[in-house]
Motif scaffolding. Structure first.
Motif, PDB file in Angstrom:
ATOM      1  N   MET A  57      70.020   5.118  56.337  1.00  7.91           N
ATOM      2  CA  MET A  57      69.868   6.570  56.298  1.00  7.91           C
ATOM      3  C   MET A  57      69.496   7.044  54.901  1.00  7.91           C
ATOM      4  N   ILE A  58      70.088   6.420  53.880  1.00  3.52           N
ATOM      5  CA  ILE A  58      69.747   6.772  52.498  1.00  3.52           C
ATOM      6  C   ILE A  58      68.296   6.423  52.207  1.00  3.52           C
ATOM      7  N   ALA A  59      67.838   5.266  52.706  1.00  3.28           N
ATOM      8  CA  ALA A  59      66.433   4.873  52.511  1.00  3.28           C
ATOM      9  C   ALA A  59      65.496   5.865  53.188  1.00  3.28           C
ATOM     10  N   GLU A  60      65.849   6.338  54.370  1.00  2.68           N
ATOM     11  CA  GLU A  60      65.012   7.318  55.068  1.00  2.68           C
ATOM     12  C   GLU A  60      64.902   8.611  54.271  1.00  2.68           C
ATOM     13  N   ILE A  61      65.997   9.055  53.673  1.00  3.91           N
ATOM     14  CA  ILE A  61      65.969  10.270  52.857  1.00  3.91           C
ATOM     15  C   ILE A  61      65.097  10.055  51.622  1.00  3.91           C
ATOM     16  N   ALA A  62      65.209   8.872  51.000  1.00  5.22           N
ATOM     17  CA  ALA A  62      64.387   8.575  49.821  1.00  5.22           C
ATOM     18  C   ALA A  62      62.900   8.597  50.169  1.00  5.22           C
ATOM     19  N   LEU A  63      62.525   8.029  51.329  1.00  3.23           N
ATOM     20  CA  LEU A  63      61.129   8.057  51.771  1.00  3.23           C
ATOM     21  C   LEU A  63      60.674   9.489  52.015  1.00  3.23           C
ATOM     22  N   ALA A  64      61.523  10.288  52.637  1.00  6.08           N
ATOM     23  CA  ALA A  64      61.167  11.684  52.909  1.00  6.08           C
ATOM     24  C   ALA A  64      60.982  12.459  51.612  1.00  6.08           C
ATOM     25  N   ASN A  65      61.846  12.220  50.633  1.00  3.61           N
ATOM     26  CA  ASN A  65      61.708  12.895  49.339  1.00  3.61           C
ATOM     27  C   ASN A  65      60.416  12.489  48.640  1.00  3.61           C
ATOM     28  N   ALA A  66      60.071  11.191  48.738  1.00  4.54           N
ATOM     29  CA  ALA A  66      58.825  10.730  48.130  1.00  4.54           C
ATOM     30  C   ALA A  66      57.618  11.392  48.789  1.00  4.54           C
ATOM     31  N   ARG A  67      57.675  11.560  50.113  1.00  5.63           N
ATOM     32  CA  ARG A  67      56.568  12.220  50.811  1.00  5.63           C
ATOM     33  C   ARG A  67      56.387  13.659  50.340  1.00  5.63           C
ATOM     34  N   ARG A  68      57.477  14.293  49.905  1.00  6.82           N
ATOM     35  CA  ARG A  68      57.400  15.682  49.435  1.00  6.82           C
ATOM     36  C   ARG A  68      57.083  15.748  47.949  1.00  6.82           C
ATOM     37  N   ASP A  69      56.607  14.631  47.363  1.00  9.76           N
ATOM     38  CA  ASP A  69      56.233  14.592  45.943  1.00  9.76           C
ATOM     39  C   ASP A  69      57.430  14.739  45.003  1.00  9.76           C
ATOM     40  N   ALA A  70      58.616  14.507  45.518  1.00  3.65           N
ATOM     41  CA  ALA A  70      59.787  14.693  44.662  1.00  3.65           C
ATOM     42  C   ALA A  70      59.800  13.676  43.508  1.00  3.65           C
ATOM     43  N   HIS A  71      59.626  12.410  43.838  1.00  2.55           N
ATOM     44  CA  HIS A  71      59.646  11.360  42.820  1.00  2.55           C
ATOM     45  C   HIS A  71      59.271  10.040  43.464  1.00  2.55           C
ATOM     46  N   ASN A  72      58.914   9.063  42.634  1.00  2.00           N
ATOM     47  CA  ASN A  72      58.662   7.714  43.132  1.00  2.00           C
ATOM     48  C   ASN A  72      59.985   7.088  43.582  1.00  2.00           C
ATOM     49  N   ALA A  73      59.887   6.179  44.524  1.00  2.00           N
ATOM     50  CA  ALA A  73      61.084   5.483  45.005  1.00  2.00           C
ATOM     51  C   ALA A  73      60.762   4.007  45.204  1.00  2.00           C
ATOM     52  N   CYS A  74      61.797   3.213  45.296  1.00  4.67           N
ATOM     53  CA  CYS A  74      61.628   1.785  45.566  1.00  4.67           C
ATOM     54  C   CYS A  74      62.829   1.301  46.357  1.00  4.67           C
ATOM     55  N   ILE A  75      62.561   0.511  47.377  1.00  7.03           N
ATOM     56  CA  ILE A  75      63.622  -0.053  48.206  1.00  7.03           C
ATOM     57  C   ILE A  75      63.517  -1.571  48.127  1.00  7.03           C
ATOM     58  N   ALA A  76      64.612  -2.209  47.774  1.00  9.61           N
ATOM     59  CA  ALA A  76      64.597  -3.665  47.578  1.00  9.61           C
ATOM     60  C   ALA A  76      65.700  -4.319  48.394  1.00  9.61           C
ATOM     61  N   MET A  77      65.434  -5.540  48.826  1.00  7.74           N
ATOM     62  CA  MET A  77      66.427  -6.343  49.550  1.00  7.74           C
ATOM     63  C   MET A  77      66.657  -7.634  48.774  1.00  7.74           C
ATOM     64  N   ILE A  78      67.919  -7.915  48.483  1.00  5.71           N
ATOM     65  CA  ILE A  78      68.294  -9.140  47.775  1.00  5.71           C
ATOM     66  C   ILE A  78      69.120  -9.998  48.733  1.00  5.71           C
ATOM     67  N   GLU A  79      68.580 -11.154  49.056  1.00  7.49           N
ATOM     68  CA  GLU A  79      69.231 -12.059  49.995  1.00  7.49           C
ATOM     69  C   GLU A  79      69.926 -13.190  49.243  1.00  7.49           C
ATOM     70  N   LEU A  80      71.082 -13.592  49.750  1.00  7.26           N
ATOM     71  CA  LEU A  80      71.869 -14.678  49.158  1.00  7.26           C
ATOM     72  C   LEU A  80      71.686 -15.919  50.026  1.00  7.26           C
ATOM     73  N   PRO A  81      70.728 -16.799  49.702  1.00  6.05           N
ATOM     74  CA  PRO A  81      70.403 -17.913  50.597  1.00  6.05           C
ATOM     75  C   PRO A  81      71.521 -18.939  50.760  1.00  6.05           C
ATOM     76  N   ARG A  82      72.489 -18.962  49.844  1.00  2.76           N
ATOM     77  CA  ARG A  82      73.560 -19.959  49.922  1.00  2.76           C
ATOM     78  C   ARG A  82      74.855 -19.383  50.496  1.00  2.76           C
ATOM     79  N   TYR A  83      74.845 -18.116  50.877  1.00  9.08           N
ATOM     80  CA  TYR A  83      76.115 -17.496  51.266  1.00  9.08           C
ATOM     81  C   TYR A  83      76.734 -18.161  52.493  1.00  9.08           C
ATOM     82  N   THR A  84      75.938 -18.458  53.516  1.00 11.06           N
ATOM     83  CA  THR A  84      76.492 -19.070  54.733  1.00 11.06           C
ATOM     84  C   THR A  84      77.187 -20.387  54.409  1.00 11.06           C
TER      85      THR A  84
END
Length: 218
Positions: A57-84
């Motif tokens: 939901m936070i990512a969706e709001i960030a995308l919506a704000n970017a569409r309104r020219d509010a500011h640049n945004a970036c969404i990143a995913m960090i995976e832990l390959p050894r966690y399992t």
């Protein structure tokens, strides 16, 4: 005692964040939308970070704000390959303890404008706002990636490092990006078998976005 995290001109407190995320403007906007129920429905119980629904939901709001020219945004995913493997070796309780410690380490890198949550047991998601450009996005993501890569696993012989794989989507202000499958596409990017170098951040373009060429960062 609470451990203060100084970020620019503001301070977020690690203990407060672990108990319940301290609202930045987007998190405050989310709270206004869903009311106090967010404390029970949108928080991941082990780490006390945003859960998958909350960070989505936070990512969706960030995308919506970017569409309104509010500011640049970036969404990143960090995976832990050894966690399992680590969770199997230490047991569920030990795996939970590792996640809580790593969450605190991640929080120490958090900017006042940004949010962090769990998309899955082995996947952190960062929603970053007020990004200057792609170079700034890369540098900010790299801090979190380094925190995960260099995190040492207590309780396993040799104290091995956690390791991390990272993918990201940069959304410039004014972009028409609207990607309801963004998290799935970030996961797909993590499957890249041969990034160069191995720790490279895999950037993707969100559906509908028109992003500038990615800058090379040494």
């Amino acid at each position: 005692h609470n451990v203060g995290i100084v970020v620019g001109r503001a301070t977020r407190t690690a203990q407060d964040l672990i108990q319940s995320p301290l609202p930045n403007p987007i998190e405050h906007q989310l709270g206004a939308m869903v009311g106090e129920s967010w404390r029970h429905t949108l928080i991941e119980p082990c780490t006390r970070l945003w859960n998958s629904e909350g960070i989505s939901m936070i990512a969706e709001i960030a995308l919506a704000n970017a569409r309104r020219d509010a500011h640049n945004a970036c969404i990143a995913m960090i995976e832990l390959p050894r966690y399992t493997q680590i969770n199997t070796a230490l047991g569920h309780a030990g795996g939970d303890q590792i996640l809580r410690r790593l969450a605190r380490s991640m929080l120490s890198e958090l900017d006042i404008h940004d949010s962090i949550g769990m998309a899955d047991r082995d996947q952190f998601v960062l929603v970053m706002n007020h990004i200057h450009d792609t170079r700034d996005a890369h540098k900010r993501i790299a801090r979190f990636q380094k925190a995960a890569e260099s995190f040492q696993i207590e309780g396993i012989q040799g104290r091995p490092l956690m390791g991390a794989r990272t993918s990201a989507a940069y959304i410039p202000a004014g972009s028409p990006a609207q990607d309801e499958h963004l998290f799935d596409r970030l996961r797909e990017a993590l499957r890249d078998p041969d990034p160069q170098p191995a720790s490279a951040i895999r950037f993707i373009e969100p559906a509908g976005a028109h992003c500038p060429p990615q800058e090379q960062v040494a």
